[in-house]
Enzyme design. Structure first.
Site, PDB file in Angstrom:
ATOM      1  N   GLY A   8     -43.807  15.675 -73.795  1.00 52.64           N
ATOM      2  CA  GLY A   8     -45.186  16.193 -73.852  1.00 52.64           C
ATOM      3  C   GLY A   8     -46.032  15.427 -74.856  1.00 52.64           C
ATOM      4  N   GLY A  11     -50.000  15.428 -75.015  1.00 53.29           N
ATOM      5  CA  GLY A  11     -50.713  16.690 -75.211  1.00 53.29           C
ATOM      6  C   GLY A  11     -51.426  16.760 -76.561  1.00 53.29           C
ATOM      7  CD  GLN A  12     -54.583  21.228 -79.588  1.00 55.71           C
ATOM      8  OE1 GLN A  12     -53.799  22.107 -79.207  1.00 55.71           O
ATOM      9  NE2 GLN A  12     -55.639  21.494 -80.325  1.00 55.71           N
ATOM     10  CG  ASP A  34     -47.118  13.904 -71.090  1.00 55.10           C
ATOM     11  OD1 ASP A  34     -47.385  14.395 -72.191  1.00 55.10           O
ATOM     12  OD2 ASP A  34     -47.380  14.490 -70.004  1.00 55.10           O
ATOM     13  CB  ILE A  35     -45.092  15.396 -66.595  1.00 54.62           C
ATOM     14  CG1 ILE A  35     -44.584  15.570 -65.166  1.00 54.62           C
ATOM     15  CG2 ILE A  35     -46.508  15.917 -66.749  1.00 54.62           C
ATOM     16  CD1 ILE A  35     -44.187  16.994 -64.838  1.00 54.62           C
ATOM     17  CG  ASP A  52     -40.414  17.372 -64.645  1.00 53.49           C
ATOM     18  OD1 ASP A  52     -40.381  18.201 -65.578  1.00 53.49           O
ATOM     19  OD2 ASP A  52     -40.488  17.693 -63.446  1.00 53.49           O
ATOM     20  CE1 TYR A 142     -46.951  28.805 -75.334  1.00 49.33           C
ATOM     21  CE2 TYR A 142     -48.038  30.480 -76.664  1.00 49.33           C
ATOM     22  CZ  TYR A 142     -47.575  29.181 -76.508  1.00 49.33           C
ATOM     23  OH  TYR A 142     -47.731  28.282 -77.531  1.00 49.33           O
ATOM     24  CE  LYS A 146     -44.000  27.917 -77.175  1.00 50.26           C
ATOM     25  NZ  LYS A 146     -43.382  26.578 -77.202  1.00 50.26           N
TER      26      LYS A 146
HETATM   27  C1  AKB Z   1     -52.266  29.431 -77.188  1.00 53.99           C
HETATM   28  O1  AKB Z   1     -53.406  29.879 -77.412  1.00 53.99           O
HETATM   29  O2  AKB Z   1     -51.605  29.704 -76.181  1.00 53.99           O
HETATM   30  C2  AKB Z   1     -51.648  28.544 -78.240  1.00 53.99           C
HETATM   31  C3  AKB Z   1     -50.817  29.318 -79.210  1.00 53.99           C
HETATM   32  C4  AKB Z   1     -51.447  30.206 -80.187  1.00 53.99           C
HETATM   33  O3  AKB Z   1     -49.630  29.202 -79.191  1.00 53.99           O
HETATM   34  N1  AKB Z   1     -52.654  27.820 -78.931  1.00 53.99           N
END
Ligand code: AKB
Length: 320
Positions: A8, A11-12, A34-35, A52, A142, A146
């Site tokens: 990745g 990415g940012q 990166d992909i 990937d 998400y 995590k």
């Molecule tokens: C998001 O907003 O999904 C991310 C985070 C806080 O992990 N920036």
């Protein structure tokens, strides 16, 4: 010799981490992957390969070909996008991490970095100065990925001795590469709109306080954690990490100090519920105590630097 693979990388976080790691360890020792091949990105200035992160066979090949011994695994789907594609988000975030951990075990990788997030917290966790070991009841796919990922990192450390290190990043503010699909993205978008149009419509309510951090601080925190003495690290899930915290209204006021005519309006959408499930500020006692973490950027400094850096050239790119 440290030989690094980054997933990745375009990415940012990846873009700036690739630059920093190449500076520190030498361009030829850092393989960015990166992909997709990014356009006009500094990550293709050194070794770059398409990868990937769900493809364990290809990842293994790069680990062997480039004699990799450290991995920074950054590929992920962020909170807002993962709410739209829950199964895809779970699969990407979870299975790619398991690929990295399992290959680390099989191929003898010495150290792994994996980003977690404030999104591991949900109902029942303290909103103000949320502590390291608060209850984790994430309300998003998400956040669940995590939270589970942290436990997998801890498991591989405990069971196989893999030196996995992790940070719970807050919302990250940067201008070199823009975030995509996060709930905290407004705190980047606002600067581009402020420079280009002098106004911004925020998708969060004005009083929604969230933890945030300037990218320079986030990169420095990552490097400091990865260089820290192994024996001093007690947290093998992921460290709470604090920079600043503010509301959309406070950010707008800070911008208005430099762009007097800036106007902010509010049109909350589905991201409001995600933001409300997260803490407003973080207590990072363990990061301070165990590897001396201290942020350098407050809101005023972030605003000043973002408005300076978001030049008209970047604004044009943003709107293309
Ligand atoms: C998001 O907003 O999904 C991310 C985070 C806080 O992990 N920036």
């Amino acid at each position: 010799m440290t030989r690094i693979l980054i997933t990745g990388a375009a990415g940012q976080i990846g873009t700036e981490l690739t630059i920093a790691l190449r500076k520190k360890y030498g361009a030829k020792n850092v393989l960015a992957t990166d992909i997709k091949e990014p356009k006009d990105s500094p990550v293709t200035d050194g070794a770059f390969e398409l990868l990937d992160a769900l493809d364990a066979k290809q990842m293994c090949k790069y680990i062997r070909d480039y004699k990799i011994n450290h991995i920074y695994h950054l590929s992920a789907m962020l909170s807002a996008t993962a709410e739209q594609y829950p199964r895809k988000g779970w699969d990407l975030n979870m299975l790619s991490l398991l690929n990295v951990l399992e290959l680390s075990r099989e191929e003898g990788i010495k150290r792994v970095f994996w980003p977690s997030s404030i999104a591991v917290f949900g109902k029942g966790a303290k909103k103000v100065k949320c502590e390291q070991y608060e209850v984790q009841k994430p309300a998003t796919v998400y956040g669940i990925s995590k939270s589970a990922g942290e436990l997998w990192c801890n498991y591989y450390f405990e069971k196989y001795g893999i030196d996995v290190r992790s940070l719970r990043y807050p919302g990250l503010i940067s201008y070199k590469t823009l975030p995509g699909g996060g709930t905290t993205d407004y705190a980047v978008d606002i600067f581009f709109k402020a420079v280009a149009e002098r106004k911004y419509t925020c998708y969060l309510k004005e009083g929604t306080r969230l933890p945030m951090m300037y990218m320079d601080d986030a990169i420095r925190a990552t490097l400091e954690l990865m260089e820290a003495n192994k024996n001093k690290l007690s947290v093998r899930t992921s460290y709470n990490l604090s920079g600043v915290d503010f509301t959309p209204a406070a950010l707008a006021a800070s911008i208005r100090e430099r762009i007097g005519e800036f106007e902010m309006s509010y049109a909350p959408d589905f991201r409001q519920a995600i933001a409300e499930s997260w803490p407003g500020s973080i207590d990072d006692y363990y990061a301070q105590k165990e590897w001396n973490w201290k942020p350098k950027y407050n809101l005023e400094r972030i605003t000043k630097e973002m408005l300076t850096e978001v030049s008209s050239q970047r604004v044009n790119e943003y709107y293309l």
